[in-house]
Design an enzyme around this catalytic site. Sequence first.
Site, PDB file in Angstrom:
ATOM      1  N   ARG A 125      48.622  29.957  16.520  1.00  0.00           N
ATOM      2  CA  ARG A 125      47.682  29.256  17.657  1.00  0.00           C
ATOM      3  C   ARG A 125      48.172  29.210  18.995  1.00  0.00           C
ATOM      4  O   ARG A 125      47.889  28.405  19.896  1.00  0.00           O
ATOM      5  CB  ARG A 125      47.119  27.727  17.071  1.00  0.00           C
ATOM      6  CG  ARG A 125      46.480  28.010  15.931  1.00  0.00           C
ATOM      7  CD  ARG A 125      45.703  26.632  15.499  1.00  0.00           C
ATOM      8  NE  ARG A 125      45.112  26.827  14.224  1.00  0.00           N
ATOM      9  CZ  ARG A 125      45.587  26.227  13.311  1.00  0.00           C
ATOM     10  NH1 ARG A 125      46.529  25.524  13.297  1.00  0.00           N
ATOM     11  NH2 ARG A 125      44.884  26.229  12.127  1.00  0.00           N
ATOM     12  N   LYS A 147      44.541  37.774  31.316  1.00  0.00           N
ATOM     13  CA  LYS A 147      43.624  38.703  30.368  1.00  0.00           C
ATOM     14  C   LYS A 147      44.294  39.599  29.566  1.00  0.00           C
ATOM     15  O   LYS A 147      45.341  40.173  29.825  1.00  0.00           O
ATOM     16  CB  LYS A 147      42.707  39.617  31.324  1.00  0.00           C
ATOM     17  CG  LYS A 147      41.508  39.094  31.763  1.00  0.00           C
ATOM     18  CD  LYS A 147      40.506  40.138  32.414  1.00  0.00           C
ATOM     19  CE  LYS A 147      39.281  39.463  33.276  1.00  0.00           C
ATOM     20  NZ  LYS A 147      38.389  40.377  33.667  1.00  0.00           N
ATOM     21  N   GLU A 189      44.715  50.983  41.137  1.00  0.00           N
ATOM     22  CA  GLU A 189      44.436  49.440  41.099  1.00  0.00           C
ATOM     23  C   GLU A 189      45.120  48.856  42.311  1.00  0.00           C
ATOM     24  O   GLU A 189      44.327  47.899  43.011  1.00  0.00           O
ATOM     25  CB  GLU A 189      45.127  48.878  39.847  1.00  0.00           C
ATOM     26  CG  GLU A 189      44.612  49.501  38.528  1.00  0.00           C
ATOM     27  CD  GLU A 189      43.462  48.851  38.208  1.00  0.00           C
ATOM     28  OE1 GLU A 189      42.799  48.302  38.962  1.00  0.00           O
ATOM     29  OE2 GLU A 189      43.031  48.948  36.908  1.00  0.00           O
ATOM     30  N   LYS A 231      45.188  39.082  44.036  1.00  0.00           N
ATOM     31  CA  LYS A 231      44.942  38.980  42.713  1.00  0.00           C
ATOM     32  C   LYS A 231      45.053  37.281  42.319  1.00  0.00           C
ATOM     33  O   LYS A 231      44.191  36.703  41.694  1.00  0.00           O
ATOM     34  CB  LYS A 231      45.508  39.714  41.447  1.00  0.00           C
ATOM     35  CG  LYS A 231      44.869  39.164  40.152  1.00  0.00           C
ATOM     36  CD  LYS A 231      44.938  40.397  39.208  1.00  0.00           C
ATOM     37  CE  LYS A 231      44.402  40.092  37.831  1.00  0.00           C
ATOM     38  NZ  LYS A 231      44.451  41.096  36.912  1.00  0.00           N
ATOM     39  N   GLU A 241      36.700  34.094  34.723  1.00  0.00           N
ATOM     40  CA  GLU A 241      35.517  35.029  35.171  1.00  0.00           C
ATOM     41  C   GLU A 241      34.174  34.371  35.226  1.00  0.00           C
ATOM     42  O   GLU A 241      33.338  35.150  34.471  1.00  0.00           O
ATOM     43  CB  GLU A 241      35.663  36.494  34.407  1.00  0.00           C
ATOM     44  CG  GLU A 241      34.978  37.509  35.278  1.00  0.00           C
ATOM     45  CD  GLU A 241      35.288  38.978  34.888  1.00  0.00           C
ATOM     46  OE1 GLU A 241      36.472  39.080  34.636  1.00  0.00           O
ATOM     47  OE2 GLU A 241      34.416  39.736  34.447  1.00  0.00           O
ATOM     48  N   ARG A 245      35.818  36.281  40.016  1.00  0.00           N
ATOM     49  CA  ARG A 245      36.696  37.275  39.040  1.00  0.00           C
ATOM     50  C   ARG A 245      36.275  38.896  38.871  1.00  0.00           C
ATOM     51  O   ARG A 245      36.960  39.792  38.770  1.00  0.00           O
ATOM     52  CB  ARG A 245      37.459  36.796  38.109  1.00  0.00           C
ATOM     53  CG  ARG A 245      38.658  37.502  37.548  1.00  0.00           C
ATOM     54  CD  ARG A 245      39.469  36.610  36.486  1.00  0.00           C
ATOM     55  NE  ARG A 245      40.608  37.828  36.090  1.00  0.00           N
ATOM     56  CZ  ARG A 245      41.711  37.379  35.130  1.00  0.00           C
ATOM     57  NH1 ARG A 245      41.751  36.085  35.209  1.00  0.00           N
ATOM     58  NH2 ARG A 245      42.649  38.215  35.017  1.00  0.00           N
ATOM     59  N   ASN A 249      36.799  44.089  38.842  1.00  0.00           N
ATOM     60  CA  ASN A 249      36.605  45.182  37.998  1.00  0.00           C
ATOM     61  C   ASN A 249      35.861  46.106  38.878  1.00  0.00           C
ATOM     62  O   ASN A 249      35.153  47.125  38.430  1.00  0.00           O
ATOM     63  CB  ASN A 249      35.515  44.525  36.887  1.00  0.00           C
ATOM     64  CG  ASN A 249      36.302  44.115  35.863  1.00  0.00           C
ATOM     65  OD1 ASN A 249      37.381  44.739  35.462  1.00  0.00           O
ATOM     66  ND2 ASN A 249      35.880  42.929  35.314  1.00  0.00           N
ATOM     67  N   HIS A 252      35.453  49.753  37.482  1.00  0.00           N
ATOM     68  CA  HIS A 252      35.798  49.657  36.081  1.00  0.00           C
ATOM     69  C   HIS A 252      34.681  49.745  35.060  1.00  0.00           C
ATOM     70  O   HIS A 252      34.712  50.485  34.028  1.00  0.00           O
ATOM     71  CB  HIS A 252      36.484  48.427  35.800  1.00  0.00           C
ATOM     72  CG  HIS A 252      37.917  48.188  36.283  1.00  0.00           C
ATOM     73  ND1 HIS A 252      38.181  48.464  37.556  1.00  0.00           N
ATOM     74  CD2 HIS A 252      38.997  47.824  35.537  1.00  0.00           C
ATOM     75  CE1 HIS A 252      39.625  48.093  37.682  1.00  0.00           C
ATOM     76  NE2 HIS A 252      39.915  47.905  36.620  1.00  0.00           N
ATOM     77  N   HIS A 256      35.233  52.337  32.720  1.00  0.00           N
ATOM     78  CA  HIS A 256      35.299  52.200  30.994  1.00  0.00           C
ATOM     79  C   HIS A 256      34.556  52.977  30.354  1.00  0.00           C
ATOM     80  O   HIS A 256      35.025  53.543  29.351  1.00  0.00           O
ATOM     81  CB  HIS A 256      34.981  50.849  30.917  1.00  0.00           C
ATOM     82  CG  HIS A 256      36.038  49.675  31.179  1.00  0.00           C
ATOM     83  ND1 HIS A 256      35.776  48.474  31.080  1.00  0.00           N
ATOM     84  CD2 HIS A 256      37.232  49.940  31.896  1.00  0.00           C
ATOM     85  CE1 HIS A 256      36.796  47.889  31.581  1.00  0.00           C
ATOM     86  NE2 HIS A 256      37.843  48.702  31.996  1.00  0.00           N
ATOM     87  N   HIS A 269      43.762  54.908  32.246  1.00  0.00           N
ATOM     88  CA  HIS A 269      42.792  53.749  32.750  1.00  0.00           C
ATOM     89  C   HIS A 269      42.885  53.919  34.193  1.00  0.00           C
ATOM     90  O   HIS A 269      41.578  53.867  34.839  1.00  0.00           O
ATOM     91  CB  HIS A 269      43.628  52.534  32.266  1.00  0.00           C
ATOM     92  CG  HIS A 269      42.470  51.431  32.892  1.00  0.00           C
ATOM     93  ND1 HIS A 269      41.545  50.988  32.440  1.00  0.00           N
ATOM     94  CD2 HIS A 269      43.041  50.296  33.765  1.00  0.00           C
ATOM     95  CE1 HIS A 269      40.997  49.963  33.287  1.00  0.00           C
ATOM     96  NE2 HIS A 269      41.942  49.591  33.959  1.00  0.00           N
TER      97      HIS A 269
END
Length: 370
Positions: A125, A147, A189, A231, A241, A245, A249, A252, A256, A269
């Site tokens: 956990r 993330k 990026e 960032k 987000e 935030r 992206n 993206h 993606h 990527h």
Amino acid sequence: MAARIDHTVHIELGERRYPIFIGSGLLAAAPTYSGLPRAAQALIVSNTTVAPLYADALRSALQAHYQRVHVVALPDGEQYKDWQTLNRIFDALLAHECDRKTVLFALGGGVVGDMTGFAAASYMRGVPFVQVPTTLLAQVDSSVGGKTAINHPLGKNMIGAFYQPQRVICDLDTLGTLPERELSAGIAEVIKYGPIADMALLDWLEQNMDALRGRDPAALAHAIRRSCEIKAAVVGQDEREAGLRAILNFGHTFGHAIEAGLGYGEWLHGEAVGCGMVMAATLSARLGLVDDAFVQRLRRLIDRAGLPVVGPRLDARDNAGRYLELMRVDKKAESGEIRFVVIEKPGQAGVRGAADALVREVIDACCLRQ
Ligand code: NAD
Ligand code: GLY
């Protein structure tokens, strides 16, 4: 070589505040890891490419702080960012009888960082972890902000958690062994932060692209620091987000779709994001938000970074339809409506929906004809 911290950027998250160290000789220096949570054991998670280069040096430095330091080397590639490979981290933790104080160290690019973070978030956990990013992409983006995720065959980064590291160590020296194609993917990026937040960074990139691609240490340090500062400012305001935030992206949603549509690992990527930014900027222009000169300026810079600027065809018959289908699985989609990060004006981004017909026009304009 003596360790030298050029810059420290902080992610301001109250009690979970943490630093990003940017400099040279950091990875192998024991003091880099002073003050981390105490534990008997540490596990370095890396991959079969990066471990032979840097795991011994990291292990030696960590032995000043932990009695036992283990290494697990995962197979290398985006296609291994999955359940099966994630389980190998849990296998190693359990085989070594690691307790809930064990500290994980992610040594590698974004794939290793995202998987190690997710393993740290869920092992017993939650155990502490440290990011030691070794690609430019990971140093300017993925190691920062918490993330973590693995891919699902139906969508990228679909299974994951927000879980912040204790520290991020960006050692510029590690970028010396990075293949050129990966360096370009990282520059994608960096470019991203310009149109969404800082046009001065875009100006700087236009003037310093050759130095960056030539791995000039001062240019790299500047690009990493400025990217992390931007960032950090965004994540500090919107960790999970809820809104802001999402601007990180930019490019993206289209990107993606390219990654999933071609099969993970086919385009890097960063390459997909680079091309996706051209598509998202084109959409912004068709929405009347920016002019064509802005799109061309961004396209030229992405091209100069050594990145693709024309989208691949994902379906021979209905290419735009295939992009749309893939983009509906995006995490920003709401009730099946795709949400796009667009440039509201140079240096400022927002999130909007767009009619399918308009998006089809953009895809047709930005992709290979056949
Ligand atoms: P990657 O992790 O696959 O690394 C790229 C390649 O470079 C790999 O083959 C790796 O083994 C190799 N490599 C790494 N460091 C090296 C070094 N110093 N020398 C030689 N080779 C080295 O890819 P990436 O571009 O670093 O990361 C992409 C991943 O990051 C994607 O899965 C993406 O979804 C994720 N990402 C996550 C976030 C986030 O916020 N968590 C943000 C952006 C991207
Ligand atoms: N790379 C996007 C984010 O961290 O939110």
